[in-house]
Design a protein around this motif. Structure first.
Motif, PDB file in Angstrom:
ATOM      1  N   PRO A   1       1.530 -15.936  -3.532  1.00 55.28           N
ATOM      2  CA  PRO A   1       1.725 -16.910  -4.905  1.00 55.28           C
ATOM      3  C   PRO A   1       2.633 -18.050  -4.317  1.00 55.28           C
ATOM      4  N   LEU A   2       3.441 -17.817  -3.208  1.00 53.38           N
ATOM      5  CA  LEU A   2       4.330 -18.934  -2.609  1.00 53.38           C
ATOM      6  C   LEU A   2       3.430 -19.873  -1.692  1.00 53.38           C
ATOM      7  N   LEU A   3       2.373 -19.293  -1.308  1.00 54.84           N
ATOM      8  CA  LEU A   3       1.418 -20.024  -0.525  1.00 54.84           C
ATOM      9  C   LEU A   3       0.765 -21.006  -1.290  1.00 54.84           C
ATOM     10  N   LEU A   4       0.200 -20.521  -2.474  1.00 49.47           N
ATOM     11  CA  LEU A   4      -0.316 -21.333  -3.562  1.00 49.47           C
ATOM     12  C   LEU A   4       0.426 -22.671  -3.920  1.00 49.47           C
ATOM     13  N   ALA A   5       1.510 -22.228  -4.118  1.00 51.16           N
ATOM     14  CA  ALA A   5       2.679 -23.361  -4.513  1.00 51.16           C
ATOM     15  C   ALA A   5       2.870 -24.421  -3.612  1.00 51.16           C
ATOM     16  N   GLY A   6       2.839 -23.793  -2.252  1.00 49.38           N
ATOM     17  CA  GLY A   6       3.064 -24.742  -1.105  1.00 49.38           C
ATOM     18  C   GLY A   6       1.652 -25.780  -1.020  1.00 49.38           C
ATOM     19  N   LEU A   7       0.498 -25.014  -1.283  1.00 51.03           N
ATOM     20  CA  LEU A   7      -0.634 -25.828  -1.178  1.00 51.03           C
ATOM     21  C   LEU A   7      -0.813 -26.874  -2.181  1.00 51.03           C
ATOM     22  N   VAL A   8      -0.045 -26.707  -3.483  1.00 48.10           N
ATOM     23  CA  VAL A   8      -0.218 -27.663  -4.517  1.00 48.10           C
ATOM     24  C   VAL A   8       0.580 -28.990  -4.157  1.00 48.10           C
ATOM     25  N   LEU A   9       1.685 -28.744  -3.304  1.00 48.27           N
ATOM     26  CA  LEU A   9       2.422 -29.846  -2.733  1.00 48.27           C
ATOM     27  C   LEU A   9       1.554 -30.697  -1.546  1.00 48.27           C
TER      28      LEU A   9
ATOM     29  N   PHE B   1      -0.497 -25.049   9.526  1.00 46.88           N
ATOM     30  CA  PHE B   1       0.178 -25.714   8.882  1.00 46.88           C
ATOM     31  C   PHE B   1       1.491 -26.479   9.208  1.00 46.88           C
ATOM     32  N   ALA B   2       2.120 -25.798  10.370  1.00 47.59           N
ATOM     33  CA  ALA B   2       2.831 -26.192  11.068  1.00 47.59           C
ATOM     34  C   ALA B   2       2.683 -27.686  11.542  1.00 47.59           C
ATOM     35  N   PHE B   3       1.454 -27.784  12.097  1.00 47.14           N
ATOM     36  CA  PHE B   3       0.799 -28.833  12.785  1.00 47.14           C
ATOM     37  C   PHE B   3       0.405 -29.959  11.825  1.00 47.14           C
ATOM     38  N   ALA B   4       0.052 -29.465  10.656  1.00 51.82           N
ATOM     39  CA  ALA B   4      -0.194 -30.305   9.562  1.00 51.82           C
ATOM     40  C   ALA B   4       1.186 -31.091   8.958  1.00 51.82           C
ATOM     41  N   ALA B   5       2.331 -30.272   9.154  1.00 47.47           N
ATOM     42  CA  ALA B   5       3.445 -30.876   8.808  1.00 47.47           C
ATOM     43  C   ALA B   5       3.936 -32.168   9.704  1.00 47.47           C
TER      44      ALA B   5
ATOM     45  N   LEU C   1      -6.438 -27.571   5.166  1.00 48.71           N
ATOM     46  CA  LEU C   1      -7.486 -27.107   4.362  1.00 48.71           C
ATOM     47  C   LEU C   1      -8.453 -26.103   5.088  1.00 48.71           C
ATOM     48  N   ALA C   2      -8.503 -26.217   6.324  1.00 51.76           N
ATOM     49  CA  ALA C   2      -9.561 -25.455   7.127  1.00 51.76           C
ATOM     50  C   ALA C   2      -9.389 -23.910   6.919  1.00 51.76           C
ATOM     51  N   LEU C   3      -8.094 -23.389   6.881  1.00 50.56           N
ATOM     52  CA  LEU C   3      -7.824 -22.233   6.759  1.00 50.56           C
ATOM     53  C   LEU C   3      -7.253 -21.536   5.678  1.00 50.56           C
ATOM     54  N   SER C   4      -6.906 -22.567   4.602  1.00 47.85           N
ATOM     55  CA  SER C   4      -6.112 -22.130   3.523  1.00 47.85           C
ATOM     56  C   SER C   4      -6.656 -21.222   2.629  1.00 47.85           C
ATOM     57  N   SER C   5      -8.071 -21.032   2.196  1.00 49.72           N
ATOM     58  CA  SER C   5      -8.808 -20.066   1.496  1.00 49.72           C
ATOM     59  C   SER C   5      -8.883 -18.786   2.416  1.00 49.72           C
ATOM     60  N   VAL C   6      -9.109 -18.828   3.719  1.00 51.23           N
ATOM     61  CA  VAL C   6      -9.110 -17.720   4.574  1.00 51.23           C
ATOM     62  C   VAL C   6      -7.749 -16.899   4.448  1.00 51.23           C
ATOM     63  N   VAL C   7      -6.592 -17.632   4.483  1.00 52.55           N
ATOM     64  CA  VAL C   7      -5.338 -17.261   4.358  1.00 52.55           C
ATOM     65  C   VAL C   7      -4.914 -16.456   3.313  1.00 52.55           C
ATOM     66  N   VAL C   8      -5.281 -17.161   2.174  1.00 52.12           N
ATOM     67  CA  VAL C   8      -5.095 -16.618   0.612  1.00 52.12           C
ATOM     68  C   VAL C   8      -5.913 -15.252   0.624  1.00 52.12           C
ATOM     69  N   ASP C   9      -7.173 -15.137   1.029  1.00 54.56           N
ATOM     70  CA  ASP C   9      -7.847 -14.324   1.061  1.00 54.56           C
ATOM     71  C   ASP C   9      -7.194 -12.894   1.721  1.00 54.56           C
ATOM     72  N   GLU C  10      -6.728 -13.217   2.834  1.00 50.35           N
ATOM     73  CA  GLU C  10      -5.908 -12.167   3.738  1.00 50.35           C
ATOM     74  C   GLU C  10      -4.747 -11.788   3.305  1.00 50.35           C
ATOM     75  N   LEU C  11      -3.803 -12.607   2.552  1.00 49.98           N
ATOM     76  CA  LEU C  11      -2.885 -12.221   1.774  1.00 49.98           C
ATOM     77  C   LEU C  11      -3.060 -11.465   0.601  1.00 49.98           C
ATOM     78  N   SER C  12      -3.584 -11.753  -0.075  1.00 46.72           N
ATOM     79  CA  SER C  12      -4.069 -11.360  -1.566  1.00 46.72           C
ATOM     80  C   SER C  12      -5.169  -9.947  -1.698  1.00 46.72           C
ATOM     81  N   GLY C  13      -5.963 -10.282  -0.475  1.00 42.58           N
ATOM     82  CA  GLY C  13      -6.982  -9.172  -0.360  1.00 42.58           C
ATOM     83  C   GLY C  13      -8.136  -9.516  -1.626  1.00 42.58           C
ATOM     84  N   SER C  14      -8.034 -10.574  -2.022  1.00 46.88           N
ATOM     85  CA  SER C  14      -9.043 -10.821  -3.199  1.00 46.88           C
ATOM     86  C   SER C  14      -9.940 -12.145  -2.805  1.00 46.88           C
ATOM     87  N   THR C  15     -11.178 -12.014  -2.765  1.00 51.02           N
ATOM     88  CA  THR C  15     -11.913 -13.164  -2.789  1.00 51.02           C
ATOM     89  C   THR C  15     -11.819 -14.116  -3.818  1.00 51.02           C
TER      90      THR C  15
END
Length: 425
Positions: free
Chosen positions: A114-122, A187-191, A42-56
């Motif tokens: 979108p794939l990252l958001l799907a992964g975050l659901v799991l 995320f690999a460390f979280a796994a 969770l520490a970086l999830s919103s940051v990564v989604v922001d960078e990949l999507s370009g949308s806050t």
């Protein structure tokens, strides 16, 4: 020739105590490593989604996806527990989280949000497993100590929650050295953390506490697993008013907590506070949530679950009042967040223990799963509504709305308890 004296037989109560001590140790260990996985992810999830999507705006869905995942996995986890015991339910949750982390690593490598958001659901399965673990601590607990045993497992979450975010940066550096994409390392460390939690549960949660408790109660393992989880839970709640009250208070406590907590960093940022101040305020809030949970558990066992739920409502009301009138005073916001964490702890620990002791053991997984589902759905809804309120009307109005909600719930519980007399307590 005299024969050696026979060894004294181990009584069922002594065996239960021994198994329960082992169960608490195993669940606490799983909570620590699983909590690290949740916090790192969770520490970086919103940051990564922001960078990949370009949308806050889209980045805000990162937290929602994880909470939604925890809600969606609550009932399958309960179903698996009902059929195969706690080991099966917790294993399902951690396998889902492990799979979600792998999908997240792949999504970051491909650069697709979108794939990252799907992964975050799991990945939300990690939170579902952590919530289910607290109920696992009560299966063999004596009734007079159920809240204390539950609170010990909740307390173990402190270590992972505090340590996890601090491991995100080192995990990212190590991941890039190993050839992973930037920000895929956490995320690999979280796994790995979820995999370790899975090993702990599968390898050491033996005998299974729920199976053993059912055997002692004369129930067959899996007896309720063949029924529909939601219908079983609703049927039980219709005939168990105390469990209904506990579920309401858990949902209200969680909604109040996440609504105020989720918008506090935004409020502090707009007031000019730097990231160090924001981080300190949130850390103290997390400490309020978890550090005092054993004391809350002890108090719930000694004074009663309903009085502690009422105490939690009073703390949440005080927190909402302080937050709503804080203005630009950081110290007042900090005090509000600490009280918010303490009130949430009272609601979660006392409410969860009350749910457990109010329903028959064969129906517990179903009701507990529904409790976690409602808790997470209310939390996700609360964050969305809180954002709208703060965006349109301000942080002070959010404090007022949360205060009114908590006050009504606390007043309702107090009046119901008085009408019900000793039995309601």
């Amino acid at each position: 020739m005299t024969s050696a004296p026979a060894k004294p037989a181990v009584s069922p109560s002594d065996r239960f105590r021994s198994v329960q001590r082992r169960t608490l140790a195993v669940l606490s260990a799983a909570q620590i490593v699983g909590g690290v996985g949740v916090a790192v992810g969770l520490a970086l999830s919103s940051v990564v989604v922001d960078e990949l999507s370009g949308s806050t705006v889209i980045s805000g869905f990162a937290g929602t996806a994880t909470v939604l995942g925890a809600a969606l996995l609550a009932l399958p986890t309960a179903k698996a527990s009902g059929m195969g015991g706690r080991r099966a339910g917790l294993s399902l949750a951690y396998v889902a989280a492990l799979t979600g982390c792998a999908i997240s690593v792949l999504a970051i490598s491909l650069g697709t949000w979108p794939l990252l958001l799907a992964g975050l659901v799991l990945v939300g399965g990690g939170s579902a497993g952590g919530l289910a673990a607290r109920y696992s601590a009560t299966d063999l607990a004596p009734k007079e100590r159920s809240a204390r045993h539950l609170s010990l497992v909740v307390w173990a979450s402190t270590i992972g929650s505090v340590a996890g975010p601090n491991l995100a940066e080192p995990a990212d550096r190590i991941g890039m050295r190993l050839g992973l994409a930037e920000k895929a390392g956490p995320f690999a460390f979280a796994a790995l953390a979820f995999a370790l939690a899975l090993v702990v549960i599968v390898g050491f949660l033996r005998p299974d506490p729920l199976r053993l408790a059912r055997e002692a109660d004369g129930r067959r393992a899996g007896e309720t697993g063949r029924t529909r989880t939601i219908s079983t839970a609703w049927q039980t709640l219709r005939t168990t008013p105390m469990a209904r009250r506990a579920l309401v208070m858990i949902a209200v406590s969680h909604t109040a907590m996440v609504s105020v907590m989720s918008m506090t960093p935004v409020k502090l940022h707009h007031d000019g506070s730097n990231l160090d101040v924001i981080g300190l305020v949130i850390s103290l809030h997390i400490a309020g949530m978890y550090v005092m949970s054993p004391v809350v558990g002890w108090l719930a066992d000694r004074a009663g679950k309903v009085p502690v739920l009422i105490l939690g409502s009073a703390l949440l009301l005080a927190a909402a009042a302080l937050a709503g009138t804080a203005g630009h005073r950081v110290w007042q916001v900090t005090a509000a967040l600490v009280l918010l964490g303490l009130g949430w702890s009272c609601g979660l620990v006392a409410g969860s223990a009350l749910v457990t002791e109010s329903v028959p053991i064969e129906r517990r997984p179903a009701v507990q799963g529904l409790s976690d589902l409602l808790m997470n759905v209310c939390g996700a809804t609360g964050t969305i509504i809180a954002g709208v309120i703060v965006g349109l009307l301000g942080y002070g109005v959010l404090g007022l709305v949360v205060g009114v909600m908590v006050a009504l719930a606390g007043l309702w519980l107090t009046l119901v308890r008085r009408r019900g007399g000793p039995a309601a307590a």
